[in-house]
Enzyme design. Structure first.
Site, PDB file in Angstrom:
ATOM      1  N   GLN A  42      11.627 -21.814 -22.668  1.00 48.59           N
ATOM      2  CA  GLN A  42      13.429 -22.158 -22.314  1.00 48.59           C
ATOM      3  C   GLN A  42      14.417 -21.659 -23.450  1.00 48.59           C
ATOM      4  OE1 GLN A  42      13.994 -22.928 -19.593  1.00 48.59           O
ATOM      5  NE2 GLN A  42      12.299 -23.783 -18.365  1.00 48.59           N
ATOM      6  N   THR A  64       2.433 -19.159 -18.734  1.00 50.97           N
ATOM      7  CA  THR A  64       1.196 -19.946 -18.578  1.00 50.97           C
ATOM      8  C   THR A  64      -0.201 -19.162 -19.292  1.00 50.97           C
ATOM      9  OG1 THR A  64       2.069 -21.217 -16.790  1.00 50.97           O
ATOM     10  CG2 THR A  64      -0.666 -20.980 -16.961  1.00 50.97           C
ATOM     11  N   THR A 103      -5.302  -1.889 -17.872  1.00 49.67           N
ATOM     12  CA  THR A 103      -4.467  -1.204 -17.804  1.00 49.67           C
ATOM     13  C   THR A 103      -3.103  -1.774 -17.745  1.00 49.67           C
ATOM     14  OG1 THR A 103      -5.542   0.414 -16.463  1.00 49.67           O
ATOM     15  CG2 THR A 103      -3.265   0.662 -16.292  1.00 49.67           C
ATOM     16  N   CYS A 161       7.718 -27.475 -11.817  1.00 47.68           N
ATOM     17  CA  CYS A 161       6.126 -27.347 -12.059  1.00 47.68           C
ATOM     18  C   CYS A 161       5.666 -28.755 -11.759  1.00 47.68           C
ATOM     19  CB  CYS A 161       5.931 -26.944 -13.308  1.00 47.68           C
ATOM     20  SG  CYS A 161       6.625 -25.352 -13.689  1.00 47.68           S
ATOM     21  N   HIS A 183      10.810 -13.636 -16.370  1.00 46.96           N
ATOM     22  CA  HIS A 183      11.392 -14.243 -15.156  1.00 46.96           C
ATOM     23  C   HIS A 183      12.552 -15.277 -15.649  1.00 46.96           C
ATOM     24  CE1 HIS A 183       9.755 -18.344 -13.963  1.00 46.96           C
ATOM     25  NE2 HIS A 183       8.530 -17.863 -14.774  1.00 46.96           N
TER      26      HIS A 183
END
Lengths: 376, 395
Positions: free
Chosen positions: A179, A70, A235, A321, A199
């Site tokens: 995907q 996103t 960072t 989603c 992920h």
């Protein structure tokens, strides 16, 4: 538990987690620090980036780390809009995108940008003629996903790029490859910018990538200090970056073999459940085998999902989603509101076993028989 | 028909008595460049042949970085030297190539063949014209040059030429010690020396904590770029902190650089002697900075007896940069880390240093002792072209 929701997210790989833990422990230095621990940490981070760059045949400097797909999509679309708004305010996207793309487009629309939605054919492919006719001199960006998250339809990015560049060589082409990466082989050189995330490929949550070809400029959407990349101040999360690099390497090894295995599982499910009168398989010849979408006539997708849950089987209805609404992708392909109102997404992995699929088919049968009598 | 890679020597072939020494060295160097591949390298006085089942493009890419090679061709060996038997193979090879004009060049090392080279070329040309439509012979600047050599038992066909780097095989002219800073010039000086057949080792002066680990990493990276041409490279890292601090504390600042360079030369000469290097090499270029005026060079050079080669002495900076870009050291050289030569810089360094004064000032510090200590404790790093994957267990 039978997990069949790998397109929502994946379990983190054991080796990937090990890398994350060891990096957190042994390389906790700030890569922007000048002392030895900082330099060592920076060298590790650079090696990790180099590995990703080599796997995708791109430059190290073309990689920007984000916190996920996103954020990558936000940086790509808004960054591009900010950079080129004086040149034009027209953006094209498809009807098969991830909801985050629509949310960003809505925002840009409120800021005075004009968004066009290219049509697709009944196989789910972007309509080339329509795309051609939509591109104008003031079209600054086209964003089309590589693989649709609900139906698995894969777009021919190379051809789309050719059409875009022929109509307007200045138009930037972005693709959300979330995907696609780690499932099928992708070529970043088909696009100017690409999004993917850790992920979905057995990496940790909270780390994603925006690839941006070195010839393209965009504006940052976050400001701060940081030496590694002006698009990504602050960072750098080195343990996440190193773990992502490992996940990318593992996910892209033997990718074709895995795909063939998953194809077999996919066919097995399709063979078993397409015999039910109330089941429609939302699969076109461009769907990748990792994602299997079905529609249920007379049974609510969510009801079916919860019934499967009782057997500890996990799938998605519509997508994680956008649960609750019509499936925009199924609607876009089949133009059938009933079909789009009750969908299930079964997503498979090389980790899925034949035994799990057999059990799923068995439970599916029991639930189907029970529920199909109740509705309709 | 067998596909092979053909290597031509160029300048080497002018060596007479010791040509075999040069050729065995060249063969060794080629084998080092291809060490992870399954290859066979054979040679005669005219050229070298590489046979391999590995990726030909990768072999060529690596061989083009080996010095002592004038030209590289992809060739085809045909087990016949009868023109009628060779012709079908040549036509087959031409099938996938696009050209409108061509020229056949023939050589016959087998003098038993009844035709002359010119006749052979004409006959083959006629055969090609007969079989491929819409092409013609063009003597000057043809699209494709078809080389055919009629050898003792077979013949050899090849087309495109790939230019090699030239020079001499590395190691055939002994060893030198390169004074490697982190700048643009010294890696280029090293490259040019390697090209003349000198195997180099490198020496680098560090001054922690005034210079950082990043500066040292940068020099290691530069050395690695040179290792590509040098097979591998030994880097001597000398801790220069004490010497530099003593100079700064005790010697008039306008002479800082001159004395510092004199110390570097002394250390380098000792290490060169120990490593059996016959020359020192550095990137000095006449007039570039205060320490590189002729008077400065003379004042600095007088502390050593070993010859000092300065390949860039007469090069303009822009020409040096061009070579640095070509050998891919430029981007690394311009990374902004302090090195020994950029810390403790006087505002007004002396342009015409006086040798007598140098000696006088040097008496103010116990430099012989300090040099002994620096040489004794120096670090030796062996650097190979391929970076060892440092974090392999994590990635």
């Amino acid at each position: 538990m039978i997990y069949l929701d790998y397109s929502a997210t994946t379990p983190v790989g054991f080796e990937v987690l090990d890398t994350y833990n060891r990096t957190s422990k042994d390389f906790f230095g700030n890569p922007n620090s000048l002392h030895e621990l900082g330099v060592k940490t920076k060298n590790l981070m650079n090696s990790a980036t180099k590995q990703i760059a080599e796997i995708f045949n791109i430059l190290d400097s073309e990689i920007t780390y984000t916190n996920g797909a996103t954020e990558s999509n936000n940086l790509a679309l808004i960054g591009c809009a900010l950079e080129y708004h004086k040149k034009g305010k027209h953006i094209i996207t498809s009807k098969l995108e991830h909801p985050s793309i629509y949310a960003i487009c809505d925002y840009l629309e409120s800021m005075g940008f004009e968004i066009s939605y290219v049509k697709n054919d009944e196989e789910g492919l972007v309509d080339f003629e329509d795309l051609k006719s939509l591109i104008r001199p003031d079209t600054i960006l086209v964003s089309i996903c590589a693989v649709n998250s609900e139906t698995g339809v894969r777009q021919p990015l190379k051809m789309i790029r050719q059409i875009i560049k022929k109509e307007n060589p200045e138009t930037i082409f972005h693709s959300d490859m979330t995907q696609a990466v780690g499932k099928v082989s992708v070529n970043f050189h088909d696009v100017d910018m690409a999004t993917f995330t850790g992920h979905k490929i057995y990496g940790p949550k909270g780390i994603g990538v925006l690839y941006k070809n070195s010839s393209v400029n965009i504006k940052p959407i976050l400001y701060g200090s940081g030496k590694s990349n002006m698009l990504n101040p602050g960072t750098p999360p080195v343990p996440l970056i190193v773990a992502l690099s490992k996940a990318v390497r593992l996910a892209t090894t033997d990718i074709e073999k895995r795909e063939r295995f998953i194809e077999r599982l996919n066919n097995k499910v399709v063979d078993a459940i397409s015999k039910y009168e109330g089941v429609m398989i939302n699969k076109t010849k461009y769907s990748i085998p990792h994602i299997l979408n079905i529609s249920l006539r007379n049974i609510k997708g969510e009801t079916f999902l919860h019934a499967l849950e009782d057997y500890e089987v996990y799938v998605s209805s519509n997508t994680a989603c956008s649960s609750g609404n019509l499936s925009t992708s199924v609607l876009a392909i089949y133009n059938d509101r009933v079909r789009a109102s009750s969908t299930l997404r079964i997503s498979l992995s090389h980790l899925t076993t034949t035994d799990e699929i057999n059990k799923f088919i068995e439970y599916f049968d029991q639930i189907y028989k029970k529920l199909s009598g109740l509705h309709g | 028909m067998e596909k092979i890679i053909l290597i031509k020597y160029g300048e080497l072939s002018t060596k007479k008595d010791n040509i075999n020494f040069f050729l065995t060295k060249l063969r060794d160097n080629i084998l080092v460049a291809l060490k992870d591949m399954n290859v066979n390298v054979s040679y005669d006085l005219g050229r070298m042949f590489i046979r391999t089942d590995a990726d030909i493009d990768e072999v060529i890419k690596r061989v083009t970085n080996v010095f002592g090679i004038h030209e590289i061709n992809v060739g085809y060996i045909i087990e016949s030297n009868n023109i009628n038997e060779i012709a079908p193979y040549v036509l087959e090879l031409l099938k996938d190539r696009e050209f409108k004009t061509f020229k056949v060049e023939s050589k016959r090392s087998n003098k038993k063949i009844e035709f002359t080279s010119i006749e052979l070329s004409k006959m083959m040309g006629a055969e090609i014209l007969k079989n491929i439509p819409d092409i013609k012979v063009q003597v000057n600047n043809p699209d494709i040059l078809i080389n055919i050599e009629y050898r003792k038992d077979n013949s050899l066909v090849y087309f495109e030429k790939i230019k090699g780097l030239g020079g001499y095989p590395v190691g055939t002219l002994g060893k030198g010690l390169l004074m490697l800073s982190g700048g643009i010039d010294s890696p280029v000086a090293g490259y040019m020396t390697i090209k003349r057949g000198v195997k180099i080792e490198a020496i680098y002066f560090e001054s922690p904590p005034h210079t950082s680990i990043e500066a040292k990493n940068k020099v290691i990276k530069l050395a690695r770029k040179l290792a590509k041409y040098n097979n591998d490279i030994i880097l001597h890292v000398v801790n220069f902190t004490e010497i530099q601090e003593e100079i700064y504390k005790n010697i008039p600042h306008e002479y800082l650089i001159t004395i510092m360079r004199r110390m570097m030369y002394r250390v380098s000469a000792i290490i060169a002697g120990r490593r059996k290097a016959k020359i020192l090499i550095n990137g000095e270029s006449i007039g570039q900075v205060a320490s590189q005026t002729l008077t400065s060079m003379a004042a600095i050079n007088e502390v050593v007896r070993i010859p000092v080669i300065r390949p860039l002495a007469c090069f303009d900076k822009l020409d040096i940069i061009d070579i640095a870009k070509k050998i891919d050291t430029y981007e690394t050289s311009i990374l902004p880390f302090e090195d020994c030569c950029t810390i403790f810089v006087p505002k007004h360094p002396v342009i015409n240093p006086d040798k007598v004064k140098c000696l006088e000032y040097e008496k103010l510090i116990p430099y012989e002792e300090m040099i002994y200590k620096a040489v004794k404790g120096h670090e030796i790093i062996k650097i190979e072209e391929k970076e060892k994957k440092e974090f392999e267990d994590l990635l």
